[in-house]
Design a protein around this motif. Structure first.
Motif, mmCIF file in Angstrom:
data_model
loop_
_atom_site.group_PDB
_atom_site.id
_atom_site.type_symbol
_atom_site.label_atom_id
_atom_site.label_comp_id
_atom_site.label_asym_id
_atom_site.label_seq_id
_atom_site.Cartn_x
_atom_site.Cartn_y
_atom_site.Cartn_z
ATOM 1 N N MET A 1 0.832 -1.216 0.000
ATOM 2 C CA MET A 1 0.000 0.000 0.000
ATOM 3 C C MET A 1 0.859 1.256 0.000
ATOM 4 N N LYS A 2 1.969 1.167 -0.745
ATOM 5 C CA LYS A 2 2.892 2.298 -0.817
ATOM 6 C C LYS A 2 3.216 2.583 -2.283
ATOM 7 N N SER A 3 3.147 3.850 -2.648
ATOM 8 C CA SER A 3 3.436 4.211 -4.043
ATOM 9 C C SER A 3 4.102 5.577 -4.116
ATOM 10 N N THR A 4 4.879 5.774 -5.175
ATOM 11 C CA THR A 4 5.560 7.056 -5.380
ATOM 12 C C THR A 4 5.266 7.566 -6.783
ATOM 13 N N ALA A 5 4.984 8.851 -6.863
ATOM 14 C CA ALA A 5 4.693 9.447 -8.177
ATOM 15 C C ALA A 5 5.532 10.698 -8.375
ATOM 16 N N ILE A 6 5.826 10.967 -9.644
ATOM 17 C CA ILE A 6 6.522 12.205 -10.021
ATOM 18 C C ILE A 6 5.578 13.009 -10.902
ATOM 19 N N ALA A 7 5.418 14.285 -10.583
ATOM 20 C CA ALA A 7 4.600 15.141 -11.453
ATOM 21 C C ALA A 7 5.351 16.439 -11.704
ATOM 22 N N ASN A 8 5.132 16.990 -12.888
ATOM 23 C CA ASN A 8 5.744 18.263 -13.261
ATOM 24 C C ASN A 8 4.761 19.395 -13.044
ATOM 25 N N SER A 9 5.299 20.554 -12.740
ATOM 26 C CA SER A 9 4.453 21.725 -12.634
ATOM 27 C C SER A 9 4.044 22.175 -14.051
ATOM 28 N N ASN A 10 3.269 23.218 -14.128
ATOM 29 C CA ASN A 10 2.909 23.726 -15.456
ATOM 30 C C ASN A 10 2.810 25.240 -15.419
ATOM 31 N N ILE A 11 3.004 25.855 -16.583
ATOM 32 C CA ILE A 11 2.808 27.302 -16.677
ATOM 33 C C ILE A 11 1.572 27.547 -17.552
ATOM 34 N N GLU A 46 2.062 6.157 1.738
ATOM 35 C CA GLU A 46 1.855 4.796 2.243
ATOM 36 C C GLU A 46 0.675 4.789 3.214
ATOM 37 N N PHE A 47 -0.254 3.894 2.973
ATOM 38 C CA PHE A 47 -1.371 3.705 3.904
ATOM 39 C C PHE A 47 -1.031 2.486 4.764
ATOM 40 N N SER A 48 -1.255 2.611 6.079
ATOM 41 C CA SER A 48 -0.928 1.466 6.932
ATOM 42 C C SER A 48 -1.672 1.545 8.265
ATOM 43 N N GLU A 49 -1.963 0.355 8.787
ATOM 44 C CA GLU A 49 -2.595 0.291 10.121
ATOM 45 C C GLU A 49 -1.623 0.751 11.210
ATOM 46 N N ASP A 50 -0.328 0.759 10.871
ATOM 47 C CA ASP A 50 0.688 1.190 11.843
ATOM 48 C C ASP A 50 0.610 2.674 12.172
ATOM 49 N N PHE A 51 0.005 3.465 11.278
ATOM 50 C CA PHE A 51 -0.051 4.913 11.538
ATOM 51 C C PHE A 51 -1.314 5.257 12.324
ATOM 52 N N GLU A 52 -1.113 5.922 13.480
ATOM 53 C CA GLU A 52 -2.285 6.320 14.273
ATOM 54 C C GLU A 52 -2.873 7.615 13.758
ATOM 55 N N LYS A 53 -2.030 8.425 13.122
ATOM 56 C CA LYS A 53 -2.511 9.650 12.473
ATOM 57 C C LYS A 53 -1.709 9.879 11.195
ATOM 58 N N LYS A 87 -4.846 5.446 7.983
ATOM 59 C CA LYS A 87 -4.030 6.658 8.009
ATOM 60 C C LYS A 87 -2.827 6.480 7.075
ATOM 61 N N ALA A 88 -2.184 7.602 6.740
ATOM 62 C CA ALA A 88 -1.111 7.511 5.740
ATOM 63 C C ALA A 88 0.093 8.358 6.128
ATOM 64 N N LYS A 89 1.236 7.989 5.559
ATOM 65 C CA LYS A 89 2.409 8.858 5.623
ATOM 66 C C LYS A 89 2.616 9.418 4.211
ATOM 67 N N VAL A 90 2.752 10.736 4.126
ATOM 68 C CA VAL A 90 2.951 11.397 2.833
ATOM 69 C C VAL A 90 4.247 12.197 2.895
ATOM 70 N N ALA A 91 5.191 11.865 2.030
ATOM 71 C CA ALA A 91 6.425 12.661 1.940
ATOM 72 C C ALA A 91 6.468 13.291 0.551
ATOM 73 N N THR A 92 6.740 14.589 0.522
ATOM 74 C CA THR A 92 6.750 15.313 -0.755
ATOM 75 C C THR A 92 8.039 16.116 -0.860
#
Ligand code: PMV
Length: 327
Positions: A1-11, A46-53, A87-92
């Motif tokens: 339940m973990k994934s990583t994506a790359i996105a570009n900005s736009n003008i 990543e979504f996981s039962e391990d995360f309380e928040k 709950k999820a962990k989000v790193a950006t």
């Protein structure tokens, strides 16, 4: 339940500035943009039962409360469609200054949407991803696609999404950005556009003008007509800023160096440099140019002490999944 994506900005070449529906992020007008290959956001969810928040990190630091709230709100939307309450962990991480009018929210919301949906195994197509991304930050629905992109206005959420006009290999134009400030802008796009819609006497006139400009811009892109693209983009930028300037209270996103650069760019055209400017809700100046003139534009910008950094982008690609997780 973990994934990583790359996105570009736009003008945006024809700008979005104003919502018809605040909750759903439905725009008052359609808009057109070019995706930028050198303004990237990478996001691991990543979504996981391990995360309380929910845990939210930006550039390897805990996010500030305002940003965290925005990201959690968007996660809630993804959880609703994915029918989960995990709950999820989000790193950006960003490779460019954030919150300074370089459309960091566009690439961030597109990357979060793609990574979040993929982590939940939701097999959404680009149209569905675009509809979801839009509800995190309007302009981000265009960053799902590479190349030249149009975001359609509509009365319903299902009807308002981005479509590709042409991919990144269609026509190589360059966006050379003069970064003149790296500070968070005082008035967010969200608040600024609301003020403009409610108070600018020029706003209605702009909406009529945009309908015509959109068709001309689409044709100019398909015809690979750089002069027409540049002329239309510069005029549309000035039209949007005219509505900002005439809002109550007035929204002046420019700094003195912004105006100086606008005048320089117009003069450079007399030296036969192919250069046109466009500016979003901030003081930084995007200079649209052709590959053969980009080096010269860059060199001229680097001579100016007020220009802190120069970022040079080509048309970028679609948002995509990568297996290089941030954690
Ligand atoms: O989607 P937002 O809230 O980042 O607003 C974007 C507004 C402009 O960048 C000024 C114009 C546009 O179409 O990207």
């Amino acid at each position: 339940m973990k994934s990583t994506a790359i996105a570009n900005s736009n003008i945006a070449l024809i700008k979005y500035w104003g919502k018809a529906n605040e909750e759903l992020f439905l725009p008052m007008n359609s808009s057109i943009s070019m995706t930028l290959d050198n303004l990237q956001t990478i996001c691991t969810v990543e979504f996981s039962e391990d995360f309380e928040k929910d845990i939210v990190e930006i550039n390897n630091q805990p996010a500030n409360p305002k940003t965290e709230e925005r990201i959690v709100k968007h996660l809630d939307l993804i959880r609703r469609v994915g029918k989960t309450d995990l709950k999820a962990k989000v790193a950006t991480n960003f490779n460019f200054p954030i919150g300074a009018g370089l459309a960091s929210s566009a690439s961030a919301s597109a990357a979060l949407t793609l990574a979040g949906c993929s982590a939940l195994d939701l097999n959404f197509d680009k149209k569905q991803l675009s509809i979801l991304a839009r509800q995190g930050s309007g302009s981000s629905c265009r960053s799902i696609y590479g190349g030249y992109v149009k975001w359609l206005k509509a009365n319903t959420s299902e009807g308002s999404y981005a479509v590709q006009i042409a991919d990144e290999n269609h026509f190589d134009i360059r966006d050379v950005i003069a970064v003149v400030s790296k500070e968070e802008k005082a008035v967010s796009s969200r608040d600024g556009m609301k003020t403009t819609v409610e108070t600018s006497p020029l706003y209605k006139a702009r909406l009529q003008e945009v309908e015509v400009s959109l068709n001309k811009m689409e044709k100019a892109i398909l015809d690979k007509d750089f002069e027409a693209i540049g002329r239309l983009a510069e005029a549309d930028c000035l039209s949007m800023h005219a509505t900002m300037l005439t809002s109550q209270p007035s929204l002046i996103y420019w700094e003195p160096i912004t105006v100086k650069l606008m005048k320089h760019v117009q003069r450079w055209r007399n030296d036969r440099l192919s250069a046109y400017f466009t500016i979003d809700a901030g003081p930084n100046v995007h200079i649209l140019t052709l590959p053969e003139d980009a080096k010269e534009v860059e060199a001229r910008l680097k001579e100016m002490p007020e220009v802190l950094e120069v970022i040079h982008s080509k048309p970028g690609s679609d948002a995509m999944i990568t297996n290089k997780h941030l954690y």
